[in-house]
Write an enzyme that holds these catalytic residues in place. Sequence first.
Site, PDB file in Angstrom:
ATOM      1  N   HIS A 111       0.879  -1.170   0.000  1.00 12.44           N
ATOM      2  CA  HIS A 111       0.000   0.000   0.000  1.00 12.44           C
ATOM      3  C   HIS A 111       0.912   1.213   0.000  1.00 12.44           C
ATOM      4  O   HIS A 111       1.849   1.295   0.783  1.00 12.44           O
ATOM      5  CB  HIS A 111      -0.904  -0.065   1.227  1.00 12.44           C
ATOM      6  CG  HIS A 111      -1.457   1.246   1.681  1.00 12.44           C
ATOM      7  ND1 HIS A 111      -2.138   2.087   0.839  1.00 12.44           N
ATOM      8  CD2 HIS A 111      -1.429   1.849   2.888  1.00 12.44           C
ATOM      9  CE1 HIS A 111      -2.503   3.167   1.532  1.00 12.44           C
ATOM     10  NE2 HIS A 111      -2.079   3.052   2.768  1.00 12.44           N
ATOM     11  N   TYR A 157      -6.043   9.269   1.221  1.00 13.28           N
ATOM     12  CA  TYR A 157      -6.161   9.904   2.528  1.00 13.28           C
ATOM     13  C   TYR A 157      -4.927  10.756   2.802  1.00 13.28           C
ATOM     14  O   TYR A 157      -3.884  10.573   2.164  1.00 13.28           O
ATOM     15  CB  TYR A 157      -6.390   8.872   3.642  1.00 13.28           C
ATOM     16  CG  TYR A 157      -5.262   7.897   3.862  1.00 13.28           C
ATOM     17  CD1 TYR A 157      -4.138   8.256   4.603  1.00 13.28           C
ATOM     18  CD2 TYR A 157      -5.325   6.596   3.358  1.00 13.28           C
ATOM     19  CE1 TYR A 157      -3.109   7.358   4.817  1.00 13.28           C
ATOM     20  CE2 TYR A 157      -4.291   5.690   3.569  1.00 13.28           C
ATOM     21  CZ  TYR A 157      -3.186   6.073   4.293  1.00 13.28           C
ATOM     22  OH  TYR A 157      -2.153   5.195   4.514  1.00 13.28           O
ATOM     23  N   ASP A 191     -28.979 -19.092  17.604  1.00  8.86           N
ATOM     24  CA  ASP A 191     -30.263 -19.775  17.792  1.00  8.86           C
ATOM     25  C   ASP A 191     -30.304 -20.918  16.799  1.00  8.86           C
ATOM     26  O   ASP A 191     -29.913 -20.780  15.648  1.00  8.86           O
ATOM     27  CB  ASP A 191     -31.460 -18.825  17.644  1.00  8.86           C
ATOM     28  CG  ASP A 191     -31.636 -18.255  16.253  1.00  8.86           C
ATOM     29  OD1 ASP A 191     -30.638 -18.194  15.489  1.00  8.86           O
ATOM     30  OD2 ASP A 191     -32.756 -17.854  15.917  1.00  8.86           O
TER      31      ASP A 191
HETATM   32  P1  FAD Z   1       3.245  -5.574  13.119  1.00  9.29           P
HETATM   33  O1  FAD Z   1       3.405  -4.195  13.556  1.00  9.29           O
HETATM   34  O2  FAD Z   1       3.768  -5.948  11.782  1.00  9.29           O
HETATM   35  O3  FAD Z   1       3.868  -6.488  14.219  1.00  9.29           O
HETATM   36  C1  FAD Z   1       4.116  -7.866  14.000  1.00  9.29           C
HETATM   37  C2  FAD Z   1       5.414  -8.180  14.644  1.00  9.29           C
HETATM   38  O4  FAD Z   1       5.635  -9.580  14.594  1.00  9.29           O
HETATM   39  C3  FAD Z   1       6.571  -7.537  13.960  1.00  9.29           C
HETATM   40  O5  FAD Z   1       7.209  -6.679  14.850  1.00  9.29           O
HETATM   41  C4  FAD Z   1       7.451  -8.691  13.537  1.00  9.29           C
HETATM   42  O6  FAD Z   1       8.811  -8.416  13.625  1.00  9.29           O
HETATM   43  C5  FAD Z   1       7.018  -9.768  14.500  1.00  9.29           C
HETATM   44  N1  FAD Z   1       7.276 -11.126  14.007  1.00  9.29           N
HETATM   45  C6  FAD Z   1       6.821 -11.671  12.866  1.00  9.29           C
HETATM   46  N2  FAD Z   1       7.278 -12.919  12.727  1.00  9.29           N
HETATM   47  C7  FAD Z   1       8.034 -13.174  13.813  1.00  9.29           C
HETATM   48  C8  FAD Z   1       8.778 -14.297  14.246  1.00  9.29           C
HETATM   49  N3  FAD Z   1       8.842 -15.425  13.530  1.00  9.29           N
HETATM   50  N4  FAD Z   1       9.455 -14.195  15.404  1.00  9.29           N
HETATM   51  C9  FAD Z   1       9.394 -13.067  16.154  1.00  9.29           C
HETATM   52  N5  FAD Z   1       8.713 -11.987  15.778  1.00  9.29           N
HETATM   53  C10 FAD Z   1       8.039 -12.029  14.620  1.00  9.29           C
HETATM   54  N6  FAD Z   1      -3.519   1.423  10.173  1.00  9.29           N
HETATM   55  C11 FAD Z   1      -4.248   2.405  10.728  1.00  9.29           C
HETATM   56  O7  FAD Z   1      -5.039   2.136  11.612  1.00  9.29           O
HETATM   57  N7  FAD Z   1      -4.144   3.697  10.322  1.00  9.29           N
HETATM   58  C12 FAD Z   1      -3.312   4.040   9.327  1.00  9.29           C
HETATM   59  O8  FAD Z   1      -3.228   5.212   8.955  1.00  9.29           O
HETATM   60  C13 FAD Z   1      -2.557   3.044   8.702  1.00  9.29           C
HETATM   61  N8  FAD Z   1      -1.755   3.354   7.687  1.00  9.29           N
HETATM   62  C14 FAD Z   1      -0.976   2.398   7.126  1.00  9.29           C
HETATM   63  C15 FAD Z   1      -0.112   2.769   6.110  1.00  9.29           C
HETATM   64  C16 FAD Z   1       0.714   1.836   5.536  1.00  9.29           C
HETATM   65  C17 FAD Z   1       1.637   2.252   4.446  1.00  9.29           C
HETATM   66  C18 FAD Z   1       0.664   0.497   5.986  1.00  9.29           C
HETATM   67  C19 FAD Z   1       1.534  -0.549   5.382  1.00  9.29           C
HETATM   68  C20 FAD Z   1      -0.211   0.115   6.979  1.00  9.29           C
HETATM   69  C21 FAD Z   1      -1.043   1.060   7.566  1.00  9.29           C
HETATM   70  N9  FAD Z   1      -1.931   0.733   8.571  1.00  9.29           N
HETATM   71  C22 FAD Z   1      -2.664   1.715   9.171  1.00  9.29           C
HETATM   72  C23 FAD Z   1      -2.086  -0.658   9.033  1.00  9.29           C
HETATM   73  C24 FAD Z   1      -1.291  -0.923  10.284  1.00  9.29           C
HETATM   74  O9  FAD Z   1       0.003  -0.458  10.121  1.00  9.29           O
HETATM   75  C25 FAD Z   1      -1.219  -2.406  10.599  1.00  9.29           C
HETATM   76  O10 FAD Z   1      -2.480  -2.986  10.440  1.00  9.29           O
HETATM   77  C26 FAD Z   1      -0.732  -2.645  12.020  1.00  9.29           C
HETATM   78  O11 FAD Z   1       0.459  -1.969  12.246  1.00  9.29           O
HETATM   79  C27 FAD Z   1      -0.520  -4.100  12.300  1.00  9.29           C
HETATM   80  O12 FAD Z   1       0.001  -4.251  13.589  1.00  9.29           O
HETATM   81  P2  FAD Z   1       0.517  -5.662  14.099  1.00  9.29           P
HETATM   82  O13 FAD Z   1       0.976  -5.480  15.495  1.00  9.29           O
HETATM   83  O14 FAD Z   1      -0.501  -6.682  13.830  1.00  9.29           O
HETATM   84  O15 FAD Z   1       1.707  -6.030  13.116  1.00  9.29           O
HETATM   85  N1  THG Z   2     -34.489 -23.922  10.062  1.00 11.74           N
HETATM   86  C1  THG Z   2     -33.827 -24.813  10.789  1.00 11.74           C
HETATM   87  N2  THG Z   2     -32.828 -24.466  11.603  1.00 11.74           N
HETATM   88  C2  THG Z   2     -32.467 -23.175  11.683  1.00 11.74           C
HETATM   89  C3  THG Z   2     -33.146 -22.193  10.954  1.00 11.74           C
HETATM   90  C4  THG Z   2     -34.182 -22.594  10.115  1.00 11.74           C
HETATM   91  N3  THG Z   2     -31.429 -22.830  12.480  1.00 11.74           N
HETATM   92  C5  THG Z   2     -30.863 -21.521  12.357  1.00 11.74           C
HETATM   93  C6  THG Z   2     -31.929 -20.474  12.188  1.00 11.74           C
HETATM   94  N4  THG Z   2     -32.790 -20.867  11.093  1.00 11.74           N
HETATM   95  C7  THG Z   2     -32.705 -20.418  13.468  1.00 11.74           C
HETATM   96  N5  THG Z   2     -33.756 -19.450  13.449  1.00 11.74           N
HETATM   97  C8  THG Z   2     -35.088 -19.762  13.633  1.00 11.74           C
HETATM   98  C9  THG Z   2     -35.931 -18.766  14.022  1.00 11.74           C
HETATM   99  C10 THG Z   2     -37.266 -19.052  14.295  1.00 11.74           C
HETATM  100  C11 THG Z   2     -37.742 -20.342  14.139  1.00 11.74           C
HETATM  101  C12 THG Z   2     -36.891 -21.318  13.683  1.00 11.74           C
HETATM  102  C13 THG Z   2     -35.566 -21.047  13.427  1.00 11.74           C
HETATM  103  C14 THG Z   2     -39.126 -20.691  14.530  1.00 11.74           C
HETATM  104  N6  THG Z   2     -39.564 -20.167  15.679  1.00 11.74           N
HETATM  105  C15 THG Z   2     -40.823 -20.540  16.286  1.00 11.74           C
HETATM  106  C16 THG Z   2     -41.498 -19.287  16.817  1.00 11.74           C
HETATM  107  O1  THG Z   2     -40.794 -18.390  17.278  1.00 11.74           O
HETATM  108  O2  THG Z   2     -42.717 -19.223  16.773  1.00 11.74           O
HETATM  109  C17 THG Z   2     -40.523 -21.480  17.425  1.00 11.74           C
HETATM  110  C18 THG Z   2     -41.706 -21.997  18.078  1.00 11.74           C
HETATM  111  C19 THG Z   2     -41.373 -23.049  19.110  1.00 11.74           C
HETATM  112  O3  THG Z   2     -40.342 -22.925  19.791  1.00 11.74           O
HETATM  113  O4  THG Z   2     -42.156 -23.977  19.252  1.00 11.74           O
HETATM  114  O5  THG Z   2     -39.780 -21.433  13.873  1.00 11.74           O
HETATM  115  O6  THG Z   2     -34.811 -21.795   9.395  1.00 11.74           O
HETATM  116  N7  THG Z   2     -34.144 -26.112  10.692  1.00 11.74           N
END
Ligand code: FAD
Ligand code: THG
Length: 815
Positions: free
Chosen positions: A234, A265, A550
């Site tokens: 990036h 940005y 659910d």
């Molecule tokens: P890192 O900071 O990469 O830390 C991971 C660490 O793991 C490293 O220090 C590495 O050395 C260590 N490591 C890896 N492998 C090993 C190993 N085998 N042994 C020991 N250590 C290891 N984010 C924002 O929110 N705002 C921004 O403006 C923004 N701008 C960005 C601009 C750029 C150009 C880039 C590239 C990124 C930007 N990001 C921004 C994203 C942000 O930088 C990252 O998402 C964030 O820094 C990730 O943090 P992290 O701690 O997960 O990773």
């Molecule tokens: N069918 C089946 N499983 C499911 C869903 C489905 N699991 C995930 C998700 N969908 C679950 N959500 C619901 C929501 C409502 C109902 C069933 C699954 C439902 N409710 C009756 C009621 O509220 O009147 C229960 C009545 C009772 O408890 O007797 O029918 O779509 N297989």
Amino acid sequence: MATPRVVIIGAGIVGCALADELSVRGWTDVTVVDQGPLFATGGSSSHAPGLVFQTNAAKVMTEFAAYTVAKYQGLRDGSRACFTPVGGLELAVTEERLAELHRRHGWARAWGLSGARVLEPEQCAKLHPLVRLDAPGDPDEAARILGGLYIPDDGLADALGACRAQAAAAQRRGVVFRGGEEVLDVRVAGDRVAGVVTGEGEIPADVVVCCAGIWGPRIARMVGMGLPLTPLGHQLAWTDPVPGLAGAATEAAHPILRHQGADLYYRERFDRLGIGYYGHRAMPVDPDAIASVADADVMPSTMAFTPDDFAPALKETRALLPGTRDVELETGFNGLFSFTTDNMPLLGPSPDVHGFWTAEAVWITHSAGVARAMAEWLVDGVPSYDLHGCDVNRFTAHQLGPEYVEMRDCQNFVEVYDIIHPLQPMAEPRPLRTSPFHPREQELGAVFLEAQGWERPQWYEANADLVAAYDIPEPDPWAARYWSPIVGAEARATRERAALYDMSSLTRVEVDGPGALAYLGRMTTGKMDKSTGAVTYCLLLDERGRIRSDITVTRLGADRFQVGANGHLDVDRLARCAPPDVSVRDVTSGTCCVGLWGPLARDIMRPLTRLDLDALRYFRGARTYVGTVPVTALRVSYVGELGWELYTGADMGLKLWDTLWAAGAPYGLIAAGRGAFNSLRLEKGYRAYGTDMTAEHDPYEAGVGFAVKMASGPFVGRAALAGRAGPPERRLTCLDTGDAVVMGSEPVYDGAACAGYVTSAAYGYTVGHGVAYAWLPARLADPGTTVEIGYFDRRIAATVRSEPLFDPDMTRLRA
Ligand code: FAD
Ligand code: THG
């Protein structure tokens, strides 16, 4: 009591924040290891410009960001504050983007950023000296600003400072940081982590948390775990001094800017600008190909700047900010950070190796919030955030394949600032998962959207001639995307006659074995000890009594149960806790399901089966044949009509469809899609897990308290529910939105104040008005109360209704 021995791999912003959050909760036996020097390790945190824009489509991401802002604001690295709240200003130069800013304003308000507001162009110009309305020079090239989204408490995080400050706090509590020490292996004993092997030897560990950023997949592989992320380049460049910023006394005094229409940005550094660009080609890098600390030119996470890729960014910048027209770039680089297949982080425990956790694909913006959630999860067992969208175990097998991951991650890089409609399906790779009914659906002109890899008909063009029979209102252009009046006709025809719904994307799990009955009793809120054939609607709760899913549980035999679930997290949850005498198998791929629902469903089925259909009561199931096809028939309906879910093997699905189709022809049977399905279930008041209710909610406030059988014996979450006092303070509430249709995730206003947010919404074609479910304080949840929904730049009047809107007496389902 001794706390677990924790090793955190990576001392970037995530590892440092986690060390702080763990140690403040009393887990102090923590070692943080990094291959690079502390704290400019060479990872992504070492070069991030630290912009924090909090607004996000996802509630939990906004909450992570808000916590990060609050925390870093109170942190100091030496004399420097770790966060400067200069504000965030997102600019629109097209009407489409301005509308999008209004939608984003809605998210900001809905998720609690109360200061968010959409500004007029003049107000934008007042906030930032480079934002000009009177652009000199060629008027064709100047971008005219139409408005901006302003978030006053967005700002700049000092990533390195926040690493040092959080590490220092952790060190004071006893946490050890070790730099220049590469992790070479993670040692596993049996099914548990035992330690981390480095160049210096082994560090024993009960818990290992992978915070290795772009190197995460390499570390996860050490325990045989696939981590679906891709490091992508990036571009970030710094300008020469900008005349309009001359004399700057502080590093940054004006809001950080975003020009998403051009993938750009901006942040200040005294009199210079940092320009970040997402408009260039995707530049994926294999985690194994990242330069080592020793070999890297600058640092491992940066690559050489490619000016050609940046050329459009410079042009767009000069068009937007006229004061930069004569300014050149001083330096730039292509920095690496992680993208994921759905733009959400990868948090949680390995499914197989106990004690191995990941906190990956996390921005600076979300770092402290993520670390807090992880620490709560590790120390308390349950995080206080709804993490279903971030859980590293949310993926099914196809979503973990390297080809899929790279393709999706690159696409998400390209789309990062795009305007994405809530129903917009991924463009590729498609199709991936097709049900056995797919050829027939295609013949009927199905318009497919995509969910969890499944091709899902939204409506069928074959039903176009039904539209004339009904008066189907047309929603506004945004809500009318991925919509057709056929959706309304299919909904009406379901209530009047009968329809086939492809339910194959529903996750199906078999839970078998001598311990199955007792196990499901412990895991769910339902009474499980019922006769064979009983179907039970119940909940999975966490220890805090909050909803994790659910489900429906069908007793197929003494020791055999079929579970209808909401996705892979349910499979993971059921499998993870299963004792040795219980097997948990996801049978989704090998099976299929069709719903046959509507008042004529029984007439259609009767000639096809010898089962006594009148004797198979509501919420009962039986094994039978439909024509030649062996099926499990469950008398259950998410659309609220008479009929059955019919399950069979994938091999005979097509035969099942054809058999039903032929029998239904004389009755006017249609195939109906997901659009109708969603409308019908909202009319019936059926909640969708993950949207209407999540781990933030208890069953009573969500309106599913009826599914909790406190007398059914001990189950996960029961103690917490038993201890809760008084009526709910908030409720999932049914709103009538009149002629308007909203989409979900909109703020709900009580006067000027945001009081809650919409979860899901649709037009109710039977009840004849828009329906929205919303979380509201109990004082606003009584029928008749009026509120307003923020929809783009409009306020939509909505009235609380008692629910369900349709068939509250259950006469249709019990017919
Ligand atoms: P890192 O900071 O990469 O830390 C991971 C660490 O793991 C490293 O220090 C590495 O050395 C260590 N490591 C890896 N492998 C090993 C190993 N085998 N042994 C020991 N250590 C290891 N984010 C924002 O929110 N705002 C921004 O403006 C923004 N701008 C960005 C601009 C750029 C150009 C880039 C590239 C990124 C930007 N990001 C921004 C994203 C942000 O930088 C990252 O998402 C964030 O820094 C990730 O943090 P992290 O701690 O997960 O990773
Ligand atoms: N069918 C089946 N499983 C499911 C869903 C489905 N699991 C995930 C998700 N969908 C679950 N959500 C619901 C929501 C409502 C109902 C069933 C699954 C439902 N409710 C009756 C009621 O509220 O009147 C229960 C009545 C009772 O408890 O007797 O029918 O779509 N297989």
